[in-house]
Motif scaffolding. Sequence first.
Motif, PDB file in Angstrom:
ATOM      1  N   ALA A  37      44.221  25.282  25.535  1.00 56.66           N
ATOM      2  CA  ALA A  37      44.204  24.163  26.488  1.00 56.66           C
ATOM      3  C   ALA A  37      45.430  24.203  27.385  1.00 56.66           C
ATOM      4  CB  ALA A  37      44.130  22.835  25.735  1.00 56.66           C
ATOM      5  N   VAL A  38      46.605  24.454  26.792  1.00 58.89           N
ATOM      6  CA  VAL A  38      47.843  24.525  27.577  1.00 58.89           C
ATOM      7  C   VAL A  38      47.819  25.720  28.511  1.00 58.89           C
ATOM      8  CG1 VAL A  38      50.342  24.881  27.437  1.00 58.89           C
ATOM      9  CG2 VAL A  38      49.221  23.304  25.858  1.00 58.89           C
ATOM     10  N   PHE A  39      47.389  26.864  28.002  1.00 62.44           N
ATOM     11  CA  PHE A  39      47.299  28.073  28.818  1.00 62.44           C
ATOM     12  C   PHE A  39      46.351  27.858  30.002  1.00 62.44           C
ATOM     13  CE2 PHE A  39      44.730  32.067  29.392  1.00 62.44           C
ATOM     14  CZ  PHE A  39      45.651  32.726  30.184  1.00 62.44           C
ATOM     15  N   GLY A  40      45.161  27.337  29.743  1.00 68.52           N
ATOM     16  CA  GLY A  40      44.193  27.119  30.807  1.00 68.52           C
ATOM     17  C   GLY A  40      44.669  26.100  31.828  1.00 68.52           C
ATOM     18  N   PHE A  41      45.251  25.010  31.343  1.00 73.15           N
ATOM     19  CA  PHE A  41      45.736  23.957  32.235  1.00 73.15           C
ATOM     20  C   PHE A  41      46.867  24.475  33.117  1.00 73.15           C
ATOM     21  CE2 PHE A  41      48.244  20.169  33.287  1.00 73.15           C
ATOM     22  CZ  PHE A  41      47.254  19.307  33.729  1.00 73.15           C
ATOM     23  N   TYR A  42      47.788  25.207  32.516  1.00 75.14           N
ATOM     24  CA  TYR A  42      48.924  25.759  33.267  1.00 75.14           C
ATOM     25  C   TYR A  42      48.438  26.757  34.312  1.00 75.14           C
ATOM     26  CZ  TYR A  42      53.726  27.642  33.809  1.00 75.14           C
ATOM     27  OH  TYR A  42      54.951  28.038  34.289  1.00 75.14           O
ATOM     28  N   MET A  43      47.553  27.653  33.921  1.00 73.95           N
ATOM     29  CA  MET A  43      47.023  28.631  34.866  1.00 73.95           C
ATOM     30  C   MET A  43      46.302  27.930  36.020  1.00 73.95           C
ATOM     31  SD  MET A  43      47.433  31.983  34.222  1.00 73.95           S
ATOM     32  CE  MET A  43      45.951  32.906  34.609  1.00 73.95           C
ATOM     33  N   GLY A  44      45.451  26.960  35.677  1.00 72.50           N
ATOM     34  CA  GLY A  44      44.704  26.261  36.711  1.00 72.50           C
ATOM     35  C   GLY A  44      45.600  25.514  37.673  1.00 72.50           C
ATOM     36  N   CYS A  45      46.619  24.851  37.138  1.00 71.97           N
ATOM     37  CA  CYS A  45      47.547  24.089  37.974  1.00 71.97           C
ATOM     38  C   CYS A  45      48.413  24.997  38.839  1.00 71.97           C
ATOM     39  CB  CYS A  45      48.437  23.198  37.115  1.00 71.97           C
ATOM     40  SG  CYS A  45      47.594  21.760  36.420  1.00 71.97           S
ATOM     41  N   SER A  46      48.573  26.251  38.440  1.00 68.06           N
ATOM     42  CA  SER A  46      49.381  27.194  39.212  1.00 68.06           C
ATOM     43  C   SER A  46      48.617  27.768  40.398  1.00 68.06           C
ATOM     44  CB  SER A  46      49.864  28.337  38.308  1.00 68.06           C
ATOM     45  OG  SER A  46      50.669  27.857  37.254  1.00 68.06           O
ATOM     46  N   PHE A  47      47.312  27.942  40.240  1.00 66.58           N
ATOM     47  CA  PHE A  47      46.500  28.565  41.294  1.00 66.58           C
ATOM     48  C   PHE A  47      45.765  27.551  42.172  1.00 66.58           C
ATOM     49  CE2 PHE A  47      47.167  32.146  38.493  1.00 66.58           C
ATOM     50  CZ  PHE A  47      47.225  33.228  39.358  1.00 66.58           C
ATOM     51  N   ALA A  48      45.417  26.389  41.617  1.00 64.32           N
ATOM     52  CA  ALA A  48      44.583  25.427  42.347  1.00 64.32           C
ATOM     53  C   ALA A  48      45.172  24.948  43.675  1.00 64.32           C
ATOM     54  CB  ALA A  48      44.271  24.229  41.453  1.00 64.32           C
ATOM     55  N   PRO A  49      46.478  24.630  43.753  1.00 66.19           N
ATOM     56  CA  PRO A  49      46.975  24.037  45.008  1.00 66.19           C
ATOM     57  C   PRO A  49      47.146  25.023  46.150  1.00 66.19           C
ATOM     58  CG  PRO A  49      48.783  24.280  43.451  1.00 66.19           C
ATOM     59  CD  PRO A  49      47.527  24.680  42.720  1.00 66.19           C
ATOM     60  N   ASN A  50      46.905  26.304  45.914  1.00 72.06           N
ATOM     61  CA  ASN A  50      47.238  27.315  46.916  1.00 72.06           C
ATOM     62  C   ASN A  50      46.276  27.389  48.098  1.00 72.06           C
ATOM     63  OD1 ASN A  50      49.338  28.009  45.200  1.00 72.06           O
ATOM     64  ND2 ASN A  50      48.156  29.597  44.164  1.00 72.06           N
ATOM     65  N   HIS A  51      44.990  27.113  47.868  1.00 75.91           N
ATOM     66  CA  HIS A  51      43.993  27.265  48.936  1.00 75.91           C
ATOM     67  C   HIS A  51      42.987  26.127  49.000  1.00 75.91           C
ATOM     68  CE1 HIS A  51      45.252  31.446  49.523  1.00 75.91           C
ATOM     69  NE2 HIS A  51      45.243  31.550  48.205  1.00 75.91           N
ATOM     70  N   LYS A  52      42.738  25.479  47.879  1.00 77.60           N
ATOM     71  CA  LYS A  52      41.668  24.487  47.834  1.00 77.60           C
ATOM     72  C   LYS A  52      41.952  23.340  48.795  1.00 77.60           C
ATOM     73  CE  LYS A  52      39.784  26.860  44.539  1.00 77.60           C
ATOM     74  NZ  LYS A  52      40.679  28.032  44.560  1.00 77.60           N
ATOM     75  N   GLY A  53      40.971  23.027  49.598  1.00 78.44           N
ATOM     76  CA  GLY A  53      41.111  21.933  50.547  1.00 78.44           C
ATOM     77  C   GLY A  53      41.614  22.349  51.912  1.00 78.44           C
ATOM     78  N   MET A  54      41.960  23.616  52.077  1.00 71.64           N
ATOM     79  CA  MET A  54      42.374  24.074  53.408  1.00 71.64           C
ATOM     80  C   MET A  54      41.138  24.194  54.292  1.00 71.64           C
ATOM     81  SD  MET A  54      45.579  24.137  53.144  1.00 71.64           S
ATOM     82  CE  MET A  54      46.136  24.979  54.632  1.00 71.64           C
ATOM     83  N   PRO A  55      41.279  23.916  55.583  1.00 72.02           N
ATOM     84  CA  PRO A  55      40.107  23.858  56.466  1.00 72.02           C
ATOM     85  C   PRO A  55      39.450  25.226  56.648  1.00 72.02           C
ATOM     86  CG  PRO A  55      42.138  23.727  57.729  1.00 72.02           C
ATOM     87  CD  PRO A  55      42.536  23.611  56.297  1.00 72.02           C
ATOM     88  N   PRO A  56      38.147  25.240  56.896  1.00 72.78           N
ATOM     89  CA  PRO A  56      37.446  26.512  57.147  1.00 72.78           C
ATOM     90  C   PRO A  56      37.910  27.134  58.455  1.00 72.78           C
ATOM     91  CG  PRO A  56      36.022  24.649  57.624  1.00 72.78           C
ATOM     92  CD  PRO A  56      37.251  24.085  56.971  1.00 72.78           C
ATOM     93  N   LEU A  57      37.713  28.453  58.565  1.00 72.12           N
ATOM     94  CA  LEU A  57      38.182  29.173  59.747  1.00 72.12           C
ATOM     95  C   LEU A  57      37.057  29.385  60.756  1.00 72.12           C
ATOM     96  CD1 LEU A  57      40.342  31.997  58.093  1.00 72.12           C
ATOM     97  CD2 LEU A  57      41.080  29.733  58.869  1.00 72.12           C
ATOM     98  N   THR A  58      37.448  29.532  61.990  1.00 68.71           N
ATOM     99  CA  THR A  58      36.503  29.968  63.017  1.00 68.71           C
ATOM    100  C   THR A  58      36.297  31.473  62.844  1.00 68.71           C
ATOM    101  OG1 THR A  58      38.237  30.488  64.635  1.00 68.71           O
ATOM    102  CG2 THR A  58      37.401  28.220  64.593  1.00 68.71           C
ATOM    103  N   ASP A  59      35.271  32.022  63.477  1.00 69.12           N
ATOM    104  CA  ASP A  59      35.016  33.455  63.391  1.00 69.12           C
ATOM    105  C   ASP A  59      36.202  34.250  63.944  1.00 69.12           C
ATOM    106  OD1 ASP A  59      32.571  32.967  62.276  1.00 69.12           O
ATOM    107  OD2 ASP A  59      31.451  33.180  64.154  1.00 69.12           O
ATOM    108  N   GLU A  60      36.816  33.734  64.995  1.00 69.91           N
ATOM    109  CA  GLU A  60      37.957  34.415  65.604  1.00 69.91           C
ATOM    110  C   GLU A  60      39.146  34.441  64.649  1.00 69.91           C
ATOM    111  OE1 GLU A  60      39.861  34.479  70.030  1.00 69.91           O
ATOM    112  OE2 GLU A  60      39.827  32.529  69.030  1.00 69.91           O
ATOM    113  N   GLU A  61      39.409  33.322  63.976  1.00 70.26           N
ATOM    114  CA  GLU A  61      40.523  33.260  63.022  1.00 70.26           C
ATOM    115  C   GLU A  61      40.247  34.134  61.812  1.00 70.26           C
ATOM    116  OE1 GLU A  61      41.971  28.648  63.942  1.00 70.26           O
ATOM    117  OE2 GLU A  61      40.411  29.081  62.452  1.00 70.26           O
ATOM    118  N   GLU A  62      38.990  34.184  61.361  1.00 72.73           N
ATOM    119  CA  GLU A  62      38.625  35.016  60.215  1.00 72.73           C
ATOM    120  C   GLU A  62      38.867  36.490  60.515  1.00 72.73           C
ATOM    121  OE1 GLU A  62      37.196  36.614  56.714  1.00 72.73           O
ATOM    122  OE2 GLU A  62      37.722  34.525  57.108  1.00 72.73           O
ATOM    123  N   ALA A  63      38.671  36.887  61.769  1.00 73.54           N
ATOM    124  CA  ALA A  63      38.839  38.288  62.155  1.00 73.54           C
ATOM    125  C   ALA A  63      40.303  38.680  62.318  1.00 73.54           C
ATOM    126  CB  ALA A  63      38.082  38.566  63.457  1.00 73.54           C
TER     127      ALA A  63
END
Length: 343
Positions: free
Chosen positions: A231-257
Amino acid sequence: MSATPVTSARPERVRSDYSELSRQIRDAGLMDRRPGWYLATIGTTVGVYAAGWAAFVVIGESWWQLVTAVFLGIATTQVAFLGHDAGHKQVFRTRRASYLMGLVHGNLLVGLSYGWWVDKHNRHHAHPNHEELDPDVSPDGPFLFIKGQIEKRSGLSRFLTRYQAWFFFPMLTLEGLALHAASIRALMDGTVSQRWREGTLLAVNLVAFVTVPFLVLTPLQAVAFIAVHQAVFGFYMGCSFAPNHKGMPPLTDEEEADYLRRQVLTSRNIRGGVVTDFALGGLNYQVEHHLFPSMPRPNLRHAQPLVAAFCAAKGVRYVETSAADSYGQVLKHLDDVGTPAAH
């Protein structure tokens, strides 16, 4: 006739943006290896990990071992961070040395398939937050991160997704088990090329991790120890990776390229000093890490002001916030995604 120079100028400018930043980073020596830092960090981390298991044996049959489980859950995550660095060739330049380090830190000490993780993580790095190309936002997981995907769910799955923001942190305690299960599936379905090598090391980890607690503790204590550790391992791992990208806005095709914008606009940095750097394994410098994946972890903090200034000069949005605010943004995004569209 005027269309040709217009369409060709954009890619040329895009390439020159990243090339210009890359030159600044290399001229500052920030892509240089840090063997001394990694030697000390690997020695300390593995030493602490081993000391935790030694203490477990010395303490013996006791409910105080749940404290040991918490300590080892944290130590295991720190070991996993080193496996992450190896996967990006931050420690060694050669693929073989990085692979061997990844096997030891991933398969043997943590119980995760290094080959599976590298394949999955490289696809994430190539197209972060892309609905079809990033496995970290796949609709097959328990959480949905893309607006509109809930319409494809029904019954209990739809109900859980509707309230996924409430379940997010509690369910992170199961992330460790999910990673172990995914590693085993990858061995069975052929995702991992070195199946016997990786499978043997995973088996050693699994047998030792399950057997040792039952040899030292009572059956009930052993079950509790394993549950708390995971539980501690999973929670720590999840909390370390979750804030990095989740909730960031989607990209336009030009930005994706555009490689620079694709990486910067989908990433979120977490402010903090040396304590944050240690706690998140350098993942708090997510923008810099995505732009330069092979940059050694201790160099990321020095690259940060250069990248931030460069993005400001180019008019590229650069997001940096506190840990608390980042988790707030993630939960709000999960709640928004879990809200069915009005018909």
